[in-house]
Write a protein that holds these residues in place. Structure first.
Motif, PDB file in Angstrom:
ATOM      1  N   UNK A 100       0.835  -1.192   0.000  1.00 18.80           N
ATOM      2  CA  UNK A 100       0.000   0.000   0.000  1.00 18.80           C
ATOM      3  C   UNK A 100       0.872   1.245   0.000  1.00 18.80           C
ATOM      4  N   UNK A 101       0.267   2.366  -0.344  1.00 14.03           N
ATOM      5  CA  UNK A 101       0.932   3.655  -0.199  1.00 14.03           C
ATOM      6  C   UNK A 101       0.395   4.321   1.062  1.00 14.03           C
ATOM      7  N   UNK A 102       1.296   4.605   1.983  1.00 11.34           N
ATOM      8  CA  UNK A 102       0.921   5.179   3.275  1.00 11.34           C
ATOM      9  C   UNK A 102       1.806   6.382   3.545  1.00 11.34           C
ATOM     10  N   UNK A 103       1.168   7.569   3.652  1.00 15.04           N
ATOM     11  CA  UNK A 103       1.896   8.819   3.898  1.00 15.04           C
ATOM     12  C   UNK A 103       3.031   9.011   2.893  1.00 15.04           C
ATOM     13  N   UNK A 104       2.711   8.723   1.630  1.00 24.41           N
ATOM     14  CA  UNK A 104       3.651   8.973   0.554  1.00 24.41           C
ATOM     15  C   UNK A 104       4.720   7.919   0.362  1.00 24.41           C
ATOM     16  N   UNK A 105       4.633   6.801   1.083  1.00 22.62           N
ATOM     17  CA  UNK A 105       5.631   5.755   0.903  1.00 22.62           C
ATOM     18  C   UNK A 105       4.943   4.395   0.828  1.00 22.62           C
ATOM     19  N   UNK A 106       5.627   3.441   0.252  1.00 22.00           N
ATOM     20  CA  UNK A 106       5.088   2.098   0.114  1.00 22.00           C
ATOM     21  C   UNK A 106       5.283   1.323   1.412  1.00 22.00           C
ATOM     22  N   UNK A 107       4.225   0.641   1.834  1.00 24.42           N
ATOM     23  CA  UNK A 107       4.301  -0.161   3.062  1.00 24.42           C
ATOM     24  C   UNK A 107       3.759  -1.545   2.772  1.00 24.42           C
ATOM     25  N   UNK A 108       4.276  -2.527   3.481  1.00 24.77           N
ATOM     26  CA  UNK A 108       3.828  -3.920   3.362  1.00 24.77           C
ATOM     27  C   UNK A 108       2.621  -4.138   4.263  1.00 24.77           C
ATOM     28  N   UNK A 109       1.513  -4.585   3.696  1.00 22.99           N
ATOM     29  CA  UNK A 109       0.271  -4.730   4.446  1.00 22.99           C
ATOM     30  C   UNK A 109      -0.321  -6.113   4.211  1.00 22.99           C
ATOM     31  N   UNK A 110      -1.410  -6.384   4.895  1.00 17.65           N
ATOM     32  CA  UNK A 110      -2.170  -7.618   4.703  1.00 17.65           C
ATOM     33  C   UNK A 110      -3.622  -7.255   4.469  1.00 17.65           C
ATOM     34  N   UNK A 111      -4.313  -8.081   3.706  1.00 16.50           N
ATOM     35  CA  UNK A 111      -5.715  -7.835   3.385  1.00 16.50           C
ATOM     36  C   UNK A 111      -6.532  -9.076   3.750  1.00 16.50           C
ATOM     37  N   UNK A 112      -7.706  -8.821   4.338  1.00 19.97           N
ATOM     38  CA  UNK A 112      -8.591  -9.921   4.682  1.00 19.97           C
ATOM     39  C   UNK A 112     -10.005  -9.451   4.908  1.00 19.97           C
ATOM     40  N   UNK A 113     -10.858 -10.365   5.327  1.00 23.91           N
ATOM     41  CA  UNK A 113     -12.270 -10.092   5.567  1.00 23.91           C
ATOM     42  C   UNK A 113     -12.443  -9.749   7.051  1.00 23.91           C
TER      43      UNK A 113
END
Length: 475
Positions: free
Chosen positions: A386-399
């Motif tokens: 994801x892009x967070x505060x102008x930088x790329x961050x590693x995230x997880x997605x789920x329900x």
């Protein structure tokens, strides 16, 4: 006469040799694996996924016996203990893998399940000796019950003093502490008052667990079962009176505390805990970090208490009970690793290792091999950037469990140095000064399992190999 005795001795020797030979031929071995967890750590999910992935091992490359082709077959068998409820594996698996997947209901008492392995022998002569059979008896029990072991070496007054000092700054304890204001422990015993105190203290324990604290003992107060309403669960901590009196409130609650140790705690350790060979303790470290420094410090103390339970020399009651036996391997597993991107898993493991450091060296010295690991028994998320505060961050997605909607989570970066969390926790800080760690509750994802596959997971195979892989390889 002499000939008769000699013949009898020879006969006994041959009988013993025959039994030994029979054991060697049948080569049946039993490993009793204890599985416990602190609040909301995912114990039921762990056992269900472990069994499913041992029956269908397509996702178990980290289990060395599977990687080497040594496992010829695995099947469920009737458990050996007829008086212990069976772990309801089939119902729990159906909840996880159905069209509308859901987390299975948690178990609130001891249960058991047996898996049997047919394992090829290793080594040059292995092909001539036939397969071995290894039984894995999985014993499921609440972590709060394990923490009760500390009560066996504490008097009622010592326990009361420790509890009242520990809970004094906690908002959740305010109603119970208010109930003690102006109360004279030496006053004549009143059953109605005892019940109100016990109920208010139980309410505190429930609120403390919801707030992320782990020292929620006595454990049966939150899981009373058939003991609900009995005198053995109708006590609470009181200040020590200046002059103890027979027939007083203090005297009766002290008697009930001692009955709880004798009639509830002692039988559990005698009938179940004393027979365990290997142990896994599941820990929801991420929720503790999210709850703040006080919850992390409480988790550290709870883990030290639990690890201390496996050191018989520390507890005279346990020393007498085990009679020289000890648990051989203990794994502390930080569950819900799928709530973090894999790049942060080493940091989560390092934090768990640091939490264990105080007590771990003593357990290693006593002969138990200990380990720490971040895992997810069932993977409920996928990773994305994801892009967070102008930088790329590693995230997880789920329900999301609460809303049923898809969401991406960036919980914040765990520190590389665990001391950045543990030092404020030890110093009694009320909140993190330079970080905000978030947590979400994800529902299980819908699964499409190919033949031979169990549910998707993170490092469940490595956990299994640490806990009992050596027994499958005959080491």
């Amino acid at each position: 006469m002499v000939v008769g005795r000699l013949t009898e001795q020879i006969g006994r020797g041959l009988g013993a040799a025959g039994e030994t030979l029979g054991d060697a031929v049948s080569s049946e071995r039993v490993v009793r694996l204890g599985v416990t967890g602190l609040a909301r750590a995912g114990k039921t999910v762990f056992i269900t996924s472990l069994v499913a992935n041992l029956l269908n091992r397509g996702r178990m490359p980290g289990l060395r016996a599977e990687a080497r082709g040594a496992i010829a077959g695995v099947w469920l068998q009737p458990q050996p203990d007829d008086t212990v409820p069976r772990f309801d594996y089939e119902t729990h698996l159906a909840a996880l893998t159905g069209d509308d997947p859901r987390w299975p209901s948690s178990t609130r008492a001891v249960s058991e399940l047996r898996l049997s392995f047919r394992v090829a022998r290793q080594g040059i002569m292995g092909g001539f000796r036939g397969p071995r059979r290894v039984h894995l008896d999985i014993v499921d029990y609440p972590g709060e019950w394990l923490l009760d072991l500390g009560l066996m070496e504490k008097s009622y007054d010592a326990w009361s003093r420790e509890v009242l000092e520990r809970i004094a700054p906690r908002p959740a304890a305010a109603p119970y502490l208010a109930a003690l204001q102006g109360l004279d422990p030496s006053q004549p015993f009143d059953e109605g008052l005892a019940q109100r105190l016990a109920a208010t203290f139980t309410d505190y324990l429930s609120a403390a667990r919801q707030a992320g604290f782990f020292d929620c003992t006595p454990g049966r107060f939150l899981m009373p079962g058939e003991l609900a309403g009995s005198p053995v669960l109708t006590f609470a901590p009181l200040p020590a009176p200046d002059r103890p009196r027979r027939g007083s409130l203090h005297a009766e609650l002290e008697r009930r505390y001692n009955a709880y140790r004798r009639e509830v705690v002692r039988p559990f350790f005698r009938d179940h805990f004393a027979r365990i060979d290997r142990q896994v303790v599941l820990v929801d470290a991420l929720s503790a970090i999210h709850s703040g420094p006080q919850a992390v410090e409480d988790l550290r103390r709870a883990m030290a208490e639990i690890l201390g339970s496996f050191r018989p020399g520390r507890n005279a009651f346990l020393t007498r009970l085990l009679q020289g036996r000890r648990v051989e391997r203990i794994l502390f597993a930080a569950s819900k690793a799928d709530h973090l991107h894999h790049s942060q898993h080493p940091r989560l493991t390092a934090i768990l290792e640091a939490l264990l450091q105080e007590a771990r060296s003593r357990a290693d010295f006593a002969g138990a091999r200990t380990g720490a690991m971040a895992l997810a028994a069932v993977r409920a998320t996928v990773e994305e950037t994801l892009t967070h505060q102008g930088r790329s961050v590693d995230a997880v997605r789920g329900l999301l469990l609460e809303t049923g909607r898809q969401a991406a989570l960036y919980p914040g970066a765990l520190p590389e140095d665990p001391a950045r969390l543990l030092s404020p926790a030890r110093e009694g800080a009320e909140r993190w000064l330079d970080a905000d760690f978030r947590v979400m509750n994800f529902a299980p994802a819908r699964m499409t399992l190919r033949p031979g596959e169990g549910p998707p997971h993170i490092r469940l195979d490595r956990a299994a190999d640490f806990l009992f892989g050596d027994r499958l390889l005959g080491e």
